[in-house]
Motif scaffolding. Structure first.
Motif, PDB file in Angstrom:
ATOM      1  N   ARG A  35       7.448   1.379   1.522  1.00 17.30           N
ATOM      2  CA  ARG A  35       6.825   0.057   1.410  1.00 17.30           C
ATOM      3  C   ARG A  35       6.839  -0.658   2.756  1.00 17.30           C
ATOM      4  O   ARG A  35       5.842  -1.255   3.165  1.00 17.30           O
ATOM      5  CB  ARG A  35       7.542  -0.801   0.366  1.00 17.30           C
ATOM      6  N   GLN A  36       7.965  -0.598   3.442  1.00 15.90           N
ATOM      7  CA  GLN A  36       8.086  -1.279   4.729  1.00 15.90           C
ATOM      8  C   GLN A  36       7.135  -0.674   5.758  1.00 15.90           C
ATOM      9  O   GLN A  36       6.528  -1.386   6.555  1.00 15.90           O
ATOM     10  CB  GLN A  36       9.531  -1.202   5.238  1.00 15.90           C
ATOM     11  N   PHE A  37       6.963   0.651   5.702  1.00 11.79           N
ATOM     12  CA  PHE A  37       6.046   1.318   6.637  1.00 11.79           C
ATOM     13  C   PHE A  37       4.619   0.824   6.408  1.00 11.79           C
ATOM     14  O   PHE A  37       3.889   0.532   7.366  1.00 11.79           O
ATOM     15  CB  PHE A  37       6.115   2.846   6.492  1.00 11.79           C
ATOM     16  N   TYR A  38       4.213   0.744   5.135  1.00  9.67           N
ATOM     17  CA  TYR A  38       2.850   0.268   4.830  1.00  9.67           C
ATOM     18  C   TYR A  38       2.698  -1.196   5.259  1.00  9.67           C
ATOM     19  O   TYR A  38       1.668  -1.589   5.812  1.00  9.67           O
ATOM     20  CB  TYR A  38       2.551   0.422   3.343  1.00  9.67           C
ATOM     21  N   GLU A  39       3.720  -2.005   4.981  1.00 15.31           N
ATOM     22  CA  GLU A  39       3.672  -3.419   5.385  1.00 15.31           C
ATOM     23  C   GLU A  39       3.469  -3.545   6.892  1.00 15.31           C
ATOM     24  O   GLU A  39       2.673  -4.352   7.353  1.00 15.31           O
ATOM     25  CB  GLU A  39       4.991  -4.122   5.001  1.00 15.31           C
ATOM     26  N   ASP A  40       4.195  -2.717   7.663  1.00 14.38           N
ATOM     27  CA  ASP A  40       4.152  -2.804   9.123  1.00 14.38           C
ATOM     28  C   ASP A  40       2.911  -2.138   9.717  1.00 14.38           C
ATOM     29  O   ASP A  40       2.334  -2.640  10.679  1.00 14.38           O
ATOM     30  CB  ASP A  40       5.393  -2.136   9.744  1.00 14.38           C
ATOM     31  N   SER A  41       2.521  -0.981   9.135  1.00 15.41           N
ATOM     32  CA  SER A  41       1.494  -0.144   9.767  1.00 15.41           C
ATOM     33  C   SER A  41       0.130  -0.240   9.102  1.00 15.41           C
ATOM     34  O   SER A  41      -0.893   0.021   9.739  1.00 15.41           O
ATOM     35  CB  SER A  41       1.950   1.324   9.764  1.00 15.41           C
ATOM     36  N   GLY A  42       0.077  -0.521   7.791  1.00 13.67           N
ATOM     37  CA  GLY A  42      -1.200  -0.619   7.090  1.00 13.67           C
ATOM     38  C   GLY A  42      -1.687   0.682   6.501  1.00 13.67           C
ATOM     39  O   GLY A  42      -2.801   0.765   5.993  1.00 13.67           O
ATOM     40  N   TYR A  43      -0.849   1.727   6.553  1.00 15.87           N
ATOM     41  CA  TYR A  43      -1.219   3.004   5.936  1.00 15.87           C
ATOM     42  C   TYR A  43       0.044   3.743   5.524  1.00 15.87           C
ATOM     43  O   TYR A  43       1.148   3.432   5.983  1.00 15.87           O
ATOM     44  CB  TYR A  43      -2.054   3.869   6.895  1.00 15.87           C
ATOM     45  N   LEU A  44      -0.124   4.717   4.622  1.00 16.92           N
ATOM     46  CA  LEU A  44       0.995   5.536   4.158  1.00 16.92           C
ATOM     47  C   LEU A  44       0.464   6.926   3.835  1.00 16.92           C
ATOM     48  O   LEU A  44      -0.479   7.070   3.051  1.00 16.92           O
ATOM     49  CB  LEU A  44       1.626   4.914   2.905  1.00 16.92           C
ATOM     50  N   LEU A  45       1.067   7.951   4.438  1.00 19.98           N
ATOM     51  CA  LEU A  45       0.626   9.335   4.255  1.00 19.98           C
ATOM     52  C   LEU A  45       1.552  10.042   3.272  1.00 19.98           C
ATOM     53  O   LEU A  45       2.771  10.045   3.457  1.00 19.98           O
ATOM     54  CB  LEU A  45       0.633  10.052   5.612  1.00 19.98           C
ATOM     55  N   ALA A  88      -7.928   5.687  -0.770  1.00 21.41           N
ATOM     56  CA  ALA A  88      -7.228   6.975  -0.837  1.00 21.41           C
ATOM     57  C   ALA A  88      -8.140   7.997  -0.172  1.00 21.41           C
ATOM     58  O   ALA A  88      -9.303   8.136  -0.559  1.00 21.41           O
ATOM     59  CB  ALA A  88      -6.961   7.351  -2.290  1.00 21.41           C
ATOM     60  N   TRP A  89      -7.614   8.697   0.840  1.00 22.01           N
ATOM     61  CA  TRP A  89      -8.419   9.639   1.644  1.00 22.01           C
ATOM     62  C   TRP A  89      -7.660  10.957   1.699  1.00 22.01           C
ATOM     63  O   TRP A  89      -6.545  11.010   2.223  1.00 22.01           O
ATOM     64  CB  TRP A  89      -8.599   9.044   3.038  1.00 22.01           C
ATOM     65  N   THR A  90      -8.243  11.999   1.118  1.00 22.00           N
ATOM     66  CA  THR A  90      -7.555  13.297   0.995  1.00 22.00           C
ATOM     67  C   THR A  90      -8.241  14.350   1.866  1.00 22.00           C
ATOM     68  O   THR A  90      -9.463  14.533   1.790  1.00 22.00           O
ATOM     69  CB  THR A  90      -7.546  13.759  -0.478  1.00 22.00           C
ATOM     70  N   ALA A  91      -7.440  15.033   2.668  1.00 15.51           N
ATOM     71  CA  ALA A  91      -7.959  16.119   3.499  1.00 15.51           C
ATOM     72  C   ALA A  91      -8.228  17.331   2.620  1.00 15.51           C
ATOM     73  O   ALA A  91      -7.363  17.762   1.856  1.00 15.51           O
ATOM     74  CB  ALA A  91      -6.949  16.474   4.586  1.00 15.51           C
ATOM     75  N   MET A  92      -9.445  17.895   2.720  1.00  9.32           N
ATOM     76  CA  MET A  92      -9.788  19.080   1.933  1.00  9.32           C
ATOM     77  C   MET A  92      -9.506  20.368   2.706  1.00  9.32           C
ATOM     78  O   MET A  92      -9.658  21.461   2.177  1.00  9.32           O
ATOM     79  CB  MET A  92     -11.252  19.017   1.496  1.00  9.32           C
ATOM     80  N   GLU A  93      -9.136  20.216   3.969  1.00 10.34           N
ATOM     81  CA  GLU A  93      -8.639  21.314   4.804  1.00 10.34           C
ATOM     82  C   GLU A  93      -7.886  20.652   5.950  1.00 10.34           C
ATOM     83  O   GLU A  93      -7.866  19.431   6.041  1.00 10.34           O
ATOM     84  CB  GLU A  93      -9.791  22.156   5.348  1.00 10.34           C
ATOM     85  N   ASP A 115      -3.070  16.681   1.681  1.00 10.84           N
ATOM     86  CA  ASP A 115      -2.401  15.455   2.140  1.00 10.84           C
ATOM     87  C   ASP A 115      -3.329  14.271   1.898  1.00 10.84           C
ATOM     88  O   ASP A 115      -4.558  14.380   2.076  1.00 10.84           O
ATOM     89  CB  ASP A 115      -2.077  15.526   3.632  1.00 10.84           C
ATOM     90  N   THR A 116      -2.747  13.141   1.530  1.00  9.21           N
ATOM     91  CA  THR A 116      -3.541  11.952   1.196  1.00  9.21           C
ATOM     92  C   THR A 116      -2.965  10.738   1.914  1.00  9.21           C
ATOM     93  O   THR A 116      -1.762  10.500   1.865  1.00  9.21           O
ATOM     94  CB  THR A 116      -3.546  11.712  -0.323  1.00  9.21           C
ATOM     95  N   VAL A 117      -3.841   9.996   2.572  1.00  5.75           N
ATOM     96  CA  VAL A 117      -3.417   8.766   3.218  1.00  5.75           C
ATOM     97  C   VAL A 117      -4.006   7.584   2.452  1.00  5.75           C
ATOM     98  O   VAL A 117      -5.165   7.608   2.035  1.00  5.75           O
ATOM     99  CB  VAL A 117      -3.820   8.731   4.722  1.00  5.75           C
ATOM    100  N   PHE A 118      -3.159   6.586   2.210  1.00 11.01           N
ATOM    101  CA  PHE A 118      -3.586   5.336   1.578  1.00 11.01           C
ATOM    102  C   PHE A 118      -3.598   4.274   2.670  1.00 11.01           C
ATOM    103  O   PHE A 118      -2.610   4.138   3.407  1.00 11.01           O
ATOM    104  CB  PHE A 118      -2.624   4.944   0.459  1.00 11.01           C
ATOM    105  N   PHE A 119      -4.717   3.538   2.792  1.00  9.65           N
ATOM    106  CA  PHE A 119      -4.722   2.530   3.857  1.00  9.65           C
ATOM    107  C   PHE A 119      -5.453   1.254   3.449  1.00  9.65           C
ATOM    108  O   PHE A 119      -6.320   1.239   2.572  1.00  9.65           O
ATOM    109  CB  PHE A 119      -5.258   3.098   5.178  1.00  9.65           C
ATOM    110  N   HIS A 120      -5.069   0.177   4.123  1.00 13.08           N
ATOM    111  CA  HIS A 120      -5.542  -1.185   3.878  1.00 13.08           C
ATOM    112  C   HIS A 120      -6.958  -1.348   4.438  1.00 13.08           C
ATOM    113  O   HIS A 120      -7.275  -0.782   5.479  1.00 13.08           O
ATOM    114  CB  HIS A 120      -4.568  -2.144   4.580  1.00 13.08           C
TER     115      HIS A 120
END
Length: 307
Positions: free
Chosen positions: A29-39, A162-167, A224-229
């Protein structure tokens, strides 16, 4: 109003961009608060990704034609490759394609989305990106931008991509590039970059990019999936390989978000461009930006309130 009242899930004063839940650790949570994304590593299974890949190939070959989908192509390659994945660089708005839309309903994805939106979740904007190798005629680099520029709904903190790498995505094939912490800034003016004849439709970028802001290249493995603001400044680089870099994504929002009027704002010119495109495609005479989003939006969890 500049912020919606999220009554369903209260959150502590320490966190502005995530809601109280049992899934994310305090560190996440703190990483997302500070950075705006979470992998999140290996969130989507290889089996699901293969199914999405097969459906994308079928769309490229015109074996299926999802209603409402915008299929973007590099026309300069069509004479050489015809109808194939070597020509299509993006399938946008696949909400009517049952197979691809499964991505937006995957429980493993939605449980993370809920940490940002709350329990009432709308799938607002869908894309399968097939980043083609760059050529002399065309670049598939996406300039640095904020996704909120495209959205006429608020508050931004209840929207997440939500952004998922397909390769495997890496610097050579044009992985995502983010500027951590920029989600705490305001929405900035966007427009077409000054690249002689090589711009892509609706690939808007920041008009005044601060080159000094540190950038992070998100190297991601398949699944892998990244969630971002939506205010996080991000883009993607050039694909210098001979292969294709595929990803699948959805912007989710709390159904408690509300539409805003973008007239007399930095988003007004985008509204005009989208309305012209819809008019051209569907011969619709009077279309508002809100109508376009109502058409795209789908409830995927909970109840539909405003959007």
């Amino acid at each position: 109003p500049t912020s919606a009242h999220v009554s369903a899930v209260p959150h502590s004063e320490r966190f502005c961009y995530t809601l109280d839940n049992d899934l994310l650790t305090t560190e996440q949570r703190q990483f997302y608060e500070d950075s705006g994304y979470l992998l999140i590593k290996k969130l989507v299974s290889d089996e699901d990704i293969e199914r999405f890949r097969k459906e994308f190939t079928r769309i490229c070959k015109r074996e299926v034609n999802p209603p409402g989908a915008m299929i973007m192509k590099d026309e300069s390659l069509r004479s050489q490759f015809g109808q194939s994945e070597r020509v299509v660089n993006k399938v946008q708005d696949f909400q009517e394609d049952e197979e691809l839309f499964r991505y937006c309903t995957l429980p493993e994805v939605l449980k993370y989305v809920e940490c940002f939106t709350g329990p009432n979740i709308m799938a607002m904007h869908t894309m399968l990106i097939n980043k083609l190798p760059d050529s002399d005629q065309q670049t598939f680099l996406h300039p640095m931008h904020q996704d909120l520029h495209y959205f006429p709904f608020r508050p931004a903190s209840r929207i997440v991509c939500a952004w998922t790498a397909m390769e495997r995505a890496h610097q050579d094939n044009g992985c995502l590039v983010v500027q951590p912490g920029t989600h705490k800034t305001t929405l900035k003016p966007h427009g077409y970059p000054k690249w002689e004849g090589k711009t892509n439709k609706l690939f808007h970028g920041l008009l005044d990019e601060d080159k000094k802001t540190p950038k992070v290249h998100l190297v991601m493995e398949k699944g892998d999936t990244v969630f971002f603001h939506p205010l996080l400044i991000h883009g993607s680089g050039i694909n210098r390989t001979s292969g294709f870099r595929k990803s699948i994504s959805c912007h989710f929002a709390s159904s408690e978000c509300y539409y805003i009027d973008v007239k007399n704002t930095s988003q007004e010119h985008l509204e005009k461009e989208l309305e012209e495109m819809v008019h051209k495609k569907y011969n619709a005479t009077s279309v508002e930006l809100k109508d376009i989003w109502n058409f795209r939006a789908r409830l995927v969890q909970g109840e539909r309130i405003n959007l």
